[in-house]
Enzyme design. Structure first.
Site, PDB file in Angstrom:
ATOM      1  N   GLY A   1      -5.982   1.701  -2.987  1.00 36.37           N
ATOM      2  CA  GLY A   1      -4.807   1.852  -2.129  1.00 36.37           C
ATOM      3  C   GLY A   1      -3.785   2.788  -2.750  1.00 36.37           C
ATOM      4  O   GLY A   1      -3.931   4.010  -2.733  1.00 36.37           O
ATOM      5  N   GLY A   2      -2.744   2.211  -3.351  1.00 33.02           N
ATOM      6  CA  GLY A   2      -1.614   2.977  -3.878  1.00 33.02           C
ATOM      7  C   GLY A   2      -2.012   4.173  -4.731  1.00 33.02           C
ATOM      8  O   GLY A   2      -1.448   5.267  -4.581  1.00 33.02           O
TER       9      GLY A   2
ATOM     10  N   GLU B   1     -12.008  -7.444  -2.251  1.00 32.61           N
ATOM     11  CA  GLU B   1     -10.593  -7.196  -2.559  1.00 32.61           C
ATOM     12  C   GLU B   1      -9.844  -8.527  -2.612  1.00 32.61           C
ATOM     13  O   GLU B   1      -9.418  -9.039  -1.571  1.00 32.61           O
ATOM     14  CB  GLU B   1      -9.960  -6.318  -1.464  1.00 32.61           C
ATOM     15  CG  GLU B   1     -10.570  -4.949  -1.335  1.00 32.61           C
ATOM     16  CD  GLU B   1      -9.586  -3.948  -0.743  1.00 32.61           C
ATOM     17  OE1 GLU B   1      -9.377  -2.916  -1.382  1.00 32.61           O
ATOM     18  OE2 GLU B   1      -9.014  -4.196   0.330  1.00 32.61           O
TER      19      GLU B   1
ATOM     20  N   ASN C   1      -7.817   4.320   0.407  1.00 29.73           N
ATOM     21  CA  ASN C   1      -7.289   3.756   1.648  1.00 29.73           C
ATOM     22  C   ASN C   1      -5.796   4.069   1.655  1.00 29.73           C
ATOM     23  O   ASN C   1      -5.039   3.430   0.943  1.00 29.73           O
ATOM     24  CB  ASN C   1      -7.544   2.244   1.691  1.00 29.73           C
ATOM     25  CG  ASN C   1      -6.852   1.580   2.874  1.00 29.73           C
ATOM     26  OD1 ASN C   1      -6.363   2.255   3.775  1.00 29.73           O
ATOM     27  ND2 ASN C   1      -6.827   0.248   2.871  1.00 29.73           N
ATOM     28  N   TRP C   2      -5.435   5.069   2.443  1.00 29.65           N
ATOM     29  CA  TRP C   2      -4.028   5.503   2.451  1.00 29.65           C
ATOM     30  C   TRP C   2      -3.125   4.509   3.171  1.00 29.65           C
ATOM     31  O   TRP C   2      -1.910   4.633   3.116  1.00 29.65           O
ATOM     32  CB  TRP C   2      -3.911   6.876   3.124  1.00 29.65           C
ATOM     33  CG  TRP C   2      -4.338   8.025   2.261  1.00 29.65           C
ATOM     34  CD1 TRP C   2      -4.748   7.965   0.956  1.00 29.65           C
ATOM     35  CD2 TRP C   2      -4.372   9.409   2.639  1.00 29.65           C
ATOM     36  NE1 TRP C   2      -5.039   9.227   0.497  1.00 29.65           N
ATOM     37  CE2 TRP C   2      -4.822  10.132   1.513  1.00 29.65           C
ATOM     38  CE3 TRP C   2      -4.088  10.106   3.808  1.00 29.65           C
ATOM     39  CZ2 TRP C   2      -4.976  11.516   1.532  1.00 29.65           C
ATOM     40  CZ3 TRP C   2      -4.247  11.475   3.836  1.00 29.65           C
ATOM     41  CH2 TRP C   2      -4.684  12.178   2.702  1.00 29.65           C
ATOM     42  N   LYS C   3      -3.715   3.569   3.918  1.00 30.05           N
ATOM     43  CA  LYS C   3      -2.919   2.633   4.726  1.00 30.05           C
ATOM     44  C   LYS C   3      -1.989   3.454   5.641  1.00 30.05           C
ATOM     45  O   LYS C   3      -2.391   4.524   6.086  1.00 30.05           O
ATOM     46  CB  LYS C   3      -2.188   1.639   3.828  1.00 30.05           C
ATOM     47  CG  LYS C   3      -3.173   0.957   2.860  1.00 30.05           C
ATOM     48  CD  LYS C   3      -2.633  -0.198   2.102  1.00 30.05           C
ATOM     49  CE  LYS C   3      -3.731  -0.770   1.205  1.00 30.05           C
ATOM     50  NZ  LYS C   3      -3.290  -1.937   0.448  1.00 30.05           N
TER      51      LYS C   3
ATOM     52  N   HIS D   1      -9.988  -5.240   6.807  1.00 32.10           N
ATOM     53  CA  HIS D   1      -9.110  -5.249   5.631  1.00 32.10           C
ATOM     54  C   HIS D   1      -8.216  -6.487   5.686  1.00 32.10           C
ATOM     55  O   HIS D   1      -7.810  -6.917   6.769  1.00 32.10           O
ATOM     56  CB  HIS D   1      -8.267  -3.968   5.602  1.00 32.10           C
ATOM     57  CG  HIS D   1      -7.536  -3.795   4.312  1.00 32.10           C
ATOM     58  ND1 HIS D   1      -6.369  -4.470   4.029  1.00 32.10           N
ATOM     59  CD2 HIS D   1      -7.832  -3.056   3.212  1.00 32.10           C
ATOM     60  CE1 HIS D   1      -5.970  -4.143   2.810  1.00 32.10           C
ATOM     61  NE2 HIS D   1      -6.838  -3.287   2.289  1.00 32.10           N
TER      62      HIS D   1
ATOM     63  N   GLY E   1      -1.890  -4.308  -4.234  1.00 31.27           N
ATOM     64  CA  GLY E   1      -0.518  -3.799  -4.275  1.00 31.27           C
ATOM     65  C   GLY E   1       0.399  -4.547  -5.233  1.00 31.27           C
ATOM     66  O   GLY E   1       1.614  -4.387  -5.191  1.00 31.27           O
TER      67      GLY E   1
ATOM     68  N   SER F   1      -5.380  -2.954  -6.917  1.00 32.78           N
ATOM     69  CA  SER F   1      -4.702  -2.342  -8.062  1.00 32.78           C
ATOM     70  C   SER F   1      -5.632  -1.550  -8.985  1.00 32.78           C
ATOM     71  O   SER F   1      -5.466  -1.553 -10.197  1.00 32.78           O
ATOM     72  CB  SER F   1      -3.916  -3.401  -8.849  1.00 32.78           C
ATOM     73  OG  SER F   1      -2.908  -3.972  -8.035  1.00 32.78           O
TER      74      SER F   1
ATOM     75  N   GLU G   1      -5.181  -6.881   5.197  1.00 29.87           N
ATOM     76  CA  GLU G   1      -3.908  -6.669   5.907  1.00 29.87           C
ATOM     77  C   GLU G   1      -4.105  -6.769   7.413  1.00 29.87           C
ATOM     78  O   GLU G   1      -3.219  -7.235   8.136  1.00 29.87           O
ATOM     79  CB  GLU G   1      -3.311  -5.304   5.507  1.00 29.87           C
ATOM     80  CG  GLU G   1      -2.736  -5.357   4.090  1.00 29.87           C
ATOM     81  CD  GLU G   1      -2.777  -4.040   3.333  1.00 29.87           C
ATOM     82  OE1 GLU G   1      -2.971  -2.978   3.958  1.00 29.87           O
ATOM     83  OE2 GLU G   1      -2.629  -4.077   2.096  1.00 29.87           O
TER      84      GLU G   1
HETATM   85  P1  13P Z   1      -3.950  -1.270  -3.992  1.00 25.36           P
HETATM   86  O1  13P Z   1      -4.921  -0.369  -4.699  1.00 25.36           O
HETATM   87  O2  13P Z   1      -2.656  -0.592  -3.646  1.00 25.36           O
HETATM   88  O3  13P Z   1      -3.790  -2.569  -4.698  1.00 25.36           O
HETATM   89  O4  13P Z   1      -4.609  -1.603  -2.562  1.00 25.36           O
HETATM   90  C1  13P Z   1      -5.922  -2.040  -2.521  1.00 25.36           C
HETATM   91  C2  13P Z   1      -6.379  -2.017  -1.106  1.00 25.36           C
HETATM   92  O5  13P Z   1      -5.928  -2.796  -0.286  1.00 25.36           O
HETATM   93  C3  13P Z   1      -7.356  -1.001  -0.727  1.00 25.36           C
HETATM   94  O6  13P Z   1      -7.884  -1.260   0.523  1.00 25.36           O
END
Ligand code: 13P
Length: 250
Positions: A233-234, A166, A9-11, A94, A172, A212, A96
């Site tokens: 994510g990251g 999640e 997930n590149w956000k 998600h 993050g 993470s 967020e």
């Molecule tokens: P991180 O892997 O950066 O913690 O993010 C997880 C996430 O929100 C994937 O959708």
């Protein structure tokens, strides 16, 4: 046997030229995996990513969608629009989006129904806050989110839905749920699905862990019996690191 689905997930990251370079680098690194490889990219990267990922084992997804087909919804993108350019996956609900863009269990349910109707593969996110976890409400929260997301779906539709557990405090932050904690939370989600839709359906549903995930912890997490891969994510922003997560068995 459920397949492991490893989705990035590149956000809100990467311009089209960066997306193209990333996918070109990733293709040879993941070409031999038996795991499903998905990249959920910003809307503006979708078309370019689909072109570069053509004839590879990399699938492309969006990070959101609207539940209506068309109309006066300025700034929104419909499931039909995603499907029309060849997008296969879509993230729904998600944390967020729930936190910053007022998504609710009700809108998640509407989006999920629409995604399935149009033939997109949905990844529905559930997860508790730190406060909810510390007050012992994790299982109550995540089973309720799961139940409300799936409300009104047929057994076949539930089987096609991917769920991503999640925990919000792990997103993050560098803090990962322990493999045992993540597995038992996911087990409870599966148990909830089995209460409503039966054990057979529950056994077929892919449930990922997210929060993470990195190459250093992927093997431990994804080797757990109930964890069917991850939403990353990251660590999905770097092609080598992401490929090491995809190839976690090695
Ligand atoms: P991180 O892997 O950066 O913690 O993010 C997880 C996430 O929100 C994937 O959708």
């Amino acid at each position: 046997m459920r397949k492991k689905v490893i989705a990035g997930n590149w956000k809100m990251n990467k311009l089209p030229n960066e997306a193209i370079a990333f996918i070109e680098e990733l293709v040879p690194l993941v070409k031999n995996t038996k795991n499903e490889v998905v990249l959920c990219v910003p809307y503006t990267d979708l078309f370019y990513s689909l072109l570069v990922a053509q004839n590879t084992n990399i699938k492309i997804g969006a990070q959101n969608m609207h539940w209506e087909e068309k109309g006066a919804y300025t700034g929104e993108v419909s499931a039909e629009m995603l499907k029309s350019i060849g997008v296969e996956y879509v993230i729904i609900g998600h944390s967020e989006r729930r936190q910053y863009f007022a998504e609710t269990d009700e809108t998640v349910n509407k989006k999920l129904k629409k995604a399935l109707k149009v033939g997109l593969k949905p990844i529905v996110c559930v997860g508790e806050t730190l406060e909810q976890r510390e007050s012992g409400k994790t299982i109550e929260i995540i089973t309720k989110q799961t139940k409300l997301a799936l409300e009104g779906l047929s057994n076949e539709e539930v089987e096609k839905t991917i769920i991503a557990y999640e925990p919000i405090w792990a997103i993050g932050t560098g803090k990962t749920a322990t493999a045992d904690d993540a597995n038992s939370a996911i087990h409870e989600i599966r148990n909830e699905i089995s209460k409503i839709y039966g054990q057979n359906v529950a056994n077929g549903v892919i449930i990922q862990y997210g929060g993470s995930v990195k190459s250093a912890n992927a093997k431990e997490l994804f080797s757990m019996p109930d964890i069917d891969g991850g939403l990353v994510g990251g660590a999905s922003l770097d092609a080598t690191e992401f490929s090491n997560i995809v190839n976690y068995e090695k």
